[in-house]
Motif scaffolding. Structure first.
Motif, PDB file in Angstrom:
ATOM      1  N   GLY A  62       0.821  -1.212   0.000  1.00  0.00           N
ATOM      2  CA  GLY A  62       0.000   0.000   0.000  1.00  0.00           C
ATOM      3  C   GLY A  62       0.850   1.255   0.000  1.00  0.00           C
ATOM      4  N   LEU A  63       1.918   1.258   0.794  1.00  0.00           N
ATOM      5  CA  LEU A  63       2.812   2.419   0.821  1.00  0.00           C
ATOM      6  C   LEU A  63       3.502   2.616  -0.526  1.00  0.00           C
ATOM      7  N   VAL A  64       3.911   1.515  -1.150  1.00  0.00           N
ATOM      8  CA  VAL A  64       4.563   1.611  -2.463  1.00  0.00           C
ATOM      9  C   VAL A  64       3.590   2.172  -3.495  1.00  0.00           C
ATOM     10  N   LEU A  65       2.375   1.664  -3.499  1.00  0.00           N
ATOM     11  CA  LEU A  65       1.391   2.148  -4.479  1.00  0.00           C
ATOM     12  C   LEU A  65       1.043   3.616  -4.248  1.00  0.00           C
ATOM     13  N   LEU A  66       0.849   4.002  -2.982  1.00  0.00           N
ATOM     14  CA  LEU A  66       0.558   5.406  -2.682  1.00  0.00           C
ATOM     15  C   LEU A  66       1.736   6.302  -3.061  1.00  0.00           C
ATOM     16  N   GLY A  67       2.942   5.868  -2.758  1.00  0.00           N
ATOM     17  CA  GLY A  67       4.126   6.650  -3.108  1.00  0.00           C
ATOM     18  C   GLY A  67       4.303   6.781  -4.604  1.00  0.00           C
ATOM     19  N   THR A  68       4.044   5.688  -5.320  1.00  0.00           N
ATOM     20  CA  THR A  68       4.167   5.717  -6.781  1.00  0.00           C
ATOM     21  C   THR A  68       3.132   6.661  -7.387  1.00  0.00           C
ATOM     22  N   ILE A  69       1.920   6.621  -6.881  1.00  0.00           N
ATOM     23  CA  ILE A  69       0.863   7.512  -7.381  1.00  0.00           C
ATOM     24  C   ILE A  69       1.209   8.964  -7.067  1.00  0.00           C
ATOM     25  N   ALA A  70       1.728   9.223  -5.864  1.00  0.00           N
ATOM     26  CA  ALA A  70       2.093  10.589  -5.493  1.00  0.00           C
ATOM     27  C   ALA A  70       3.230  11.116  -6.370  1.00  0.00           C
ATOM     28  N   ILE A  71       4.214  10.268  -6.653  1.00  0.00           N
ATOM     29  CA  ILE A  71       5.331  10.690  -7.518  1.00  0.00           C
ATOM     30  C   ILE A  71       4.832  10.941  -8.932  1.00  0.00           C
ATOM     31  N   ALA A  72       3.955  10.069  -9.413  1.00  0.00           N
ATOM     32  CA  ALA A  72       3.417  10.240 -10.768  1.00  0.00           C
ATOM     33  C   ALA A  72       2.556  11.497 -10.859  1.00  0.00           C
ATOM     34  N   ALA A  73       1.816  11.798  -9.779  1.00  0.00           N
ATOM     35  CA  ALA A  73       0.977  12.991  -9.781  1.00  0.00           C
ATOM     36  C   ALA A  73       1.804  14.267  -9.783  1.00  0.00           C
ATOM     37  N   SER A  74       3.014  14.191  -9.263  1.00  0.00           N
ATOM     38  CA  SER A  74       3.878  15.374  -9.263  1.00  0.00           C
ATOM     39  C   SER A  74       4.494  15.638 -10.632  1.00  0.00           C
ATOM     40  N   GLY A  75       4.287  14.706 -11.567  1.00  0.00           N
ATOM     41  CA  GLY A  75       4.762  14.920 -12.925  1.00  0.00           C
ATOM     42  C   GLY A  75       6.055  14.200 -13.259  1.00  0.00           C
ATOM     43  N   ASP A  76       6.619  13.467 -12.310  1.00  0.00           N
ATOM     44  CA  ASP A  76       7.868  12.757 -12.560  1.00  0.00           C
ATOM     45  C   ASP A  76       7.562  11.291 -12.834  1.00  0.00           C
ATOM     46  N   SER A  77       7.105  11.011 -14.045  1.00  0.00           N
ATOM     47  CA  SER A  77       6.675   9.651 -14.379  1.00  0.00           C
ATOM     48  C   SER A  77       7.846   8.672 -14.441  1.00  0.00           C
ATOM     49  N   GLU A  78       9.029   9.156 -14.769  1.00  0.00           N
ATOM     50  CA  GLU A  78      10.179   8.249 -14.835  1.00  0.00           C
ATOM     51  C   GLU A  78      10.543   7.728 -13.448  1.00  0.00           C
ATOM     52  N   THR A  79      10.546   8.602 -12.460  1.00  0.00           N
ATOM     53  CA  THR A  79      10.832   8.177 -11.087  1.00  0.00           C
ATOM     54  C   THR A  79       9.722   7.285 -10.554  1.00  0.00           C
ATOM     55  N   ALA A  80       8.477   7.597 -10.919  1.00  0.00           N
ATOM     56  CA  ALA A  80       7.353   6.767 -10.486  1.00  0.00           C
ATOM     57  C   ALA A  80       7.480   5.358 -11.063  1.00  0.00           C
ATOM     58  N   GLY A  81       7.858   5.247 -12.312  1.00  0.00           N
ATOM     59  CA  GLY A  81       8.060   3.941 -12.933  1.00  0.00           C
ATOM     60  C   GLY A  81       9.205   3.183 -12.301  1.00  0.00           C
ATOM     61  N   ALA A  82      10.262   3.908 -11.951  1.00  0.00           N
ATOM     62  CA  ALA A  82      11.406   3.270 -11.292  1.00  0.00           C
ATOM     63  C   ALA A  82      11.013   2.753  -9.906  1.00  0.00           C
TER      64      ALA A  82
END
Length: 170
Positions: A62-82
């Motif tokens: 859950g923390l990973v998914l929330l963190g990934t969504i938050a990173i993707a929402a900030s506009g950094d899709s490459e970091t979110a994918g990583a």
């Protein structure tokens, strides 16, 4: 050399001294292992170590998914994918954790292997300066330790009855 002591009684249930209780055998927890005079007895309730491993995996996922969504929402899709890719073994283990109630030992071994790979990925993340890798690393270590416990092994290796309407193949 002479034997100064009398030979032991042949029947272990016979008490040579009246008034003392008879020996009935070693005390065993009936939920695990072997009961006296019985074969293996399967645990009826999921042990705490298995439930704890299940909860750790769910919370981390859950923390990973929330963190990934938050990173993707900030506009950094490459970091979110990583971040998503670096925790893929954890997310697969999360899917397996939903079947811990009915799963066999193969699922337990698979989860231990996946979380061991996740430990290696977490160490790599820490080495590259990713501070978020520490939580996943510690959770992965905890999950491997919990699933490696004897009670977890007994739970996943327990005999199962077929579902209603299904018989054993053979």
């Amino acid at each position: 050399m002479s034997n100064q002591f009398p030979p032991p009684p042949h029947d272990p249930q016979v008490n040579p001294q009246p008034g003392l209780p008879t020996y009935t055998g070693p005390a065993q927890d009936p939920a695990y292992g072997y009961g006296y005079g019985q074969g293996p007895v399967a645990p009826f309730k999921m042990p705490g170590v298995v439930r704890a491993a299940q909860i750790v995996v769910w919370v981390l996922s859950g923390l990973v998914l929330l963190g990934t969504i938050a990173i993707a929402a900030s506009g950094d899709s490459e970091t979110a994918g990583a971040a998503f890719g670096a925790n893929l073994c954890l997310l697969v283990t999360c899917g397996f954790a939903f079947s811990f109630q009915n799963a066999g030992n193969g699922i337990r071994v698979t989860c231990i292997v996946l979380m061991s790979v996740q430990i290696a990925l977490g160490l790599g993340g820490l080495a590259s300066g990713n501070p978020g890798g520490l939580i996943g690393l510690l959770g992965s270590i905890a999950t491997v330790v919990l699933l490696a416990q004897g009670a977890a092994g007994a739970w996943f290796k327990r005999p199962r009855t077929p579902a209603p309407g299904q018989g054993y193949a053979g």
